[in-house]
Design an enzyme around this catalytic site. Structure first.
Site, PDB file in Angstrom:
ATOM      1  N   TYR A   1       0.847  -1.206   0.000  1.00 23.03           N
ATOM      2  CA  TYR A   1       0.000   0.000   0.000  1.00 23.03           C
ATOM      3  C   TYR A   1       0.876   1.247   0.000  1.00 23.03           C
ATOM      4  CZ  TYR A   1      -5.018  -0.608   0.180  1.00 23.03           C
ATOM      5  OH  TYR A   1      -6.315  -0.799  -0.171  1.00 23.03           O
TER       6      TYR A   1
ATOM      7  N   GLU B   1      -0.543   4.853  -0.325  1.00 22.85           N
ATOM      8  CA  GLU B   1      -1.330   6.085  -0.499  1.00 22.85           C
ATOM      9  C   GLU B   1      -0.435   7.305  -0.293  1.00 22.85           C
ATOM     10  OE1 GLU B   1      -4.870   5.969   1.873  1.00 22.85           O
ATOM     11  OE2 GLU B   1      -5.594   4.196   0.825  1.00 22.85           O
TER      12      GLU B   1
ATOM     13  N   ASP C   1      -7.076  14.232 -24.553  1.00 23.93           N
ATOM     14  CA  ASP C   1      -7.146  12.816 -24.192  1.00 23.93           C
ATOM     15  C   ASP C   1      -6.478  12.053 -25.331  1.00 23.93           C
ATOM     16  OD1 ASP C   1      -7.743  10.181 -23.729  1.00 23.93           O
ATOM     17  OD2 ASP C   1      -9.787  10.571 -23.028  1.00 23.93           O
TER      18      ASP C   1
ATOM     19  N   THR D   1      -4.338   6.762 -21.352  1.00 26.06           N
ATOM     20  CA  THR D   1      -4.126   5.417 -20.841  1.00 26.06           C
ATOM     21  C   THR D   1      -2.713   5.018 -21.240  1.00 26.06           C
ATOM     22  OG1 THR D   1      -5.094   4.497 -22.841  1.00 26.06           O
ATOM     23  CG2 THR D   1      -6.536   4.669 -20.921  1.00 26.06           C
TER      24      THR D   1
ATOM     25  N   LYS E   1      -2.444   1.350 -24.801  1.00 22.49           N
ATOM     26  CA  LYS E   1      -2.853   1.281 -26.212  1.00 22.49           C
ATOM     27  C   LYS E   1      -1.593   1.351 -27.075  1.00 22.49           C
ATOM     28  CE  LYS E   1      -7.549   2.889 -25.304  1.00 22.49           C
ATOM     29  NZ  LYS E   1      -7.724   3.658 -24.074  1.00 22.49           N
TER      30      LYS E   1
ATOM     31  N   ARG F   1      -2.292  -1.956 -18.338  1.00 21.43           N
ATOM     32  CA  ARG F   1      -3.564  -1.230 -18.244  1.00 21.43           C
ATOM     33  C   ARG F   1      -3.454  -0.233 -17.102  1.00 21.43           C
ATOM     34  NH1 ARG F   1      -6.783  -3.999 -21.756  1.00 21.43           N
ATOM     35  NH2 ARG F   1      -8.328  -2.372 -21.537  1.00 21.43           N
TER      36      ARG F   1
HETATM   37  N1  DSN Z   1     -12.254   1.386 -24.653  1.00 27.44           N
HETATM   38  C1  DSN Z   1     -11.389   2.305 -25.344  1.00 27.44           C
HETATM   39  C2  DSN Z   1     -11.348   2.052 -26.799  1.00 27.44           C
HETATM   40  O1  DSN Z   1     -11.522   0.907 -27.184  1.00 27.44           O
HETATM   41  O2  DSN Z   1     -11.132   2.956 -27.573  1.00 27.44           O
HETATM   42  C3  DSN Z   1     -11.778   3.672 -25.033  1.00 27.44           C
HETATM   43  O3  DSN Z   1     -11.946   3.806 -23.684  1.00 27.44           O
END
Ligand code: DSN
Length: 425
Positions: A60, A62, A206, A232, A235, A241
């Site tokens: 942990y 925090e 974003d 994120t 990707k 993730r």
């Molecule tokens: N789920 C993502 C995507 O597939 O583009 C977006 O959050």
């Protein structure tokens, strides 16, 4: 069909829980044998995978490095600091917070930092290619804030900046989001920056989909034009993730406070470690090659699809993503996506701008090249990929399961020569 022989590398899991281990093994096989074209997915490296499965998850933490609410942070502080420093170097930002659990919590933290419930916020409409968390009605961000939405022009499939400006000046949103989940074209961060400044709004890019392209120099950076960058990490960036928020120094405190204690408890330290590894990989010259290869593959695939009569939103792509409107093929997106899945080509059905059909049964299919590029496929293979998609969509329309099975065998056969990173072969 050629089936690669997998060695399962999770002996403790196999011994303790054979049922679950078998599912993991089946997923490894599926990811090895299929052509994964979902543009938001990828293969992480074995190093990222190992980092995300470490004992760091037992701890942990925090708070932030040097300011924790738990003792025993000798190593964790260094892990998080490494991730933060690498994020700052890769993206050229003053500040990075690597603790958001994923993209939606990261965006929620942005609202918490810069808006009050009921405030007006602005983003791209979900059916036009935006994201749920950009103020869309069914999301908390559209329920707790007053979301106003822009789109793309019906004739071009492109954002109309006169319309965005007019809307921003009329509605005066506190926060404007640019970026989205089904945008095949370069995002003009400078144009959004001008509009946000004129409207007095905080501008958030974003870049979840294109973070890896930005890191690799294959998409312009938002840094000079926006207040906050949300992304994120799993990707095109090829990390675990997770998510990050980045900004100039002036917004650092507000963002950090919003993530913790505003929204989250303890960070997922194993994920932080894997983010650090992914960012190290993203700083290497080979990652620049990867990012440019993703775009080159997408452009080649788009050309090959256009040559086969596919209708692509905006007429093509500048990035990793292609949005196909299957209306002229007379096959609904969902039917096509499910048939392609049976053919070993994994895509997702998606609305297209001005879609007359419903989101759960839309006209489009969204594809992308991050995963196949991670396996080493090149522009030379894109005509073959387009041919498989063409045969798959035609077979979907004709209900020809034999044709789908034939494509599946050919796909698996080619992919044996391109082992995926992180998967046991
Ligand atoms: N789920 C993502 C995507 O597939 O583009 C977006 O959050």
């Amino acid at each position: 069909m050629t089936t690669p022989q997998h060695q399962y590398t999770h002996p403790a899991l196999a011994a303790a829980d054979p049922e679950l281990a078998a599912l993991v093994g089946a997923e490894e096989r599926l990811q090895a044998e299929t052509l994964r074209l979902i543009p938001s997915e990828n293969y992480v490296s074995a190093a990222v995978l190992e980092a995300s499965g470490t004992v760091l998850q037992n701890k942990y933490s925090e708070g932030y490095p040097g300011r924790r609410y738990y003792e025993g942070q000798q190593n964790i502080d260094q892990v998080e600091t490494l991730a933060v420093e690498r994020a700052k170097a890769v993206f050229g930002v003053d500040h990075a917070n690597v603790q958001p659990y994923s993209g939606s919590p990261a965006n929620l933290a942005v609202y918490l930092a810069f808006a009050e419930p009921g405030d007006t916020v602005m983003g791209m409409a979900l059916p036009m290619g935006g994201h749920l968390t950009h103020g869309w009605g069914v999301s908390a961000t559209g329920k707790w804030f007053r979301g106003v939405q822009y789109g793309v022009r019906q004739d071009t499939g492109l954002i109309d900046f006169d319309e965005v400006r007019e809307l921003a000046l009329k509605e005066r949103p506190k926060v404007i989001f640019c970026g989205g989940t089904a945008l095949p074209r370069t995002i003009d961060f400078a144009a959004f920056g001008e509009i946000a400044r004129e409207a007095g709004a905080v501008l958030v890019a974003d870049v979840a989909h294109i973070a890896g392209l930005i890191a690799g120099g294959a998409h312009p950076s938002p840094v000079p034009h926006v207040d906050v960058i949300s992304t994120t990490t799993h990707k095109t960036l090829r990390g675990p993730r997770g998510a990050m928020l980045m900004s100039r120094e002036e917004h650092a405190k507000a963002l950090d406070k919003a993530v913790f204690p505003g929204l989250q408890g303890g960070p997922h330290n194993q994920t932080t470690a894997a983010i650090a590894v992914a960012l190290r990989e993203a700083s290497l010259p080979s990652f620049r090659d990867y990012a440019h290869a993703v775009v080159a593959n997408a452009k080649a695939l788009a050309e090959a699809l256009l040559a086969r009569g596919f209708d692509l939103v905006s007429g093509g792509t500048d990035n990793h993503l292609i949005l196909m409107d299957l209306t002229p093929k007379q096959v609904p997106g969902k039917i096509a996506a499910k048939a392609l899945d049976r053919a070993g080509i994994v895509v997702n059905y998606n609305t297209v701008p001005y879609d007359p059909r419903k989101p759960f049964d839309p006209s489009g299919v969204r594809i992308g090249t991050p995963s196949l590029t991670s396996r080493g496929l090149t522009t030379e293979h894109m005509d073959q990929v387009a041919e498989w998609i063409d045969r798959g969509v035609a077979a979907a329309g004709a209900g020809d399961e034999q044709a789908l099975a034939a494509v599946r065998a050919e796909v698996a056969d080619l992919l044996t020569a391109f082992p995926a990173p992180g998967l046991p072969v």
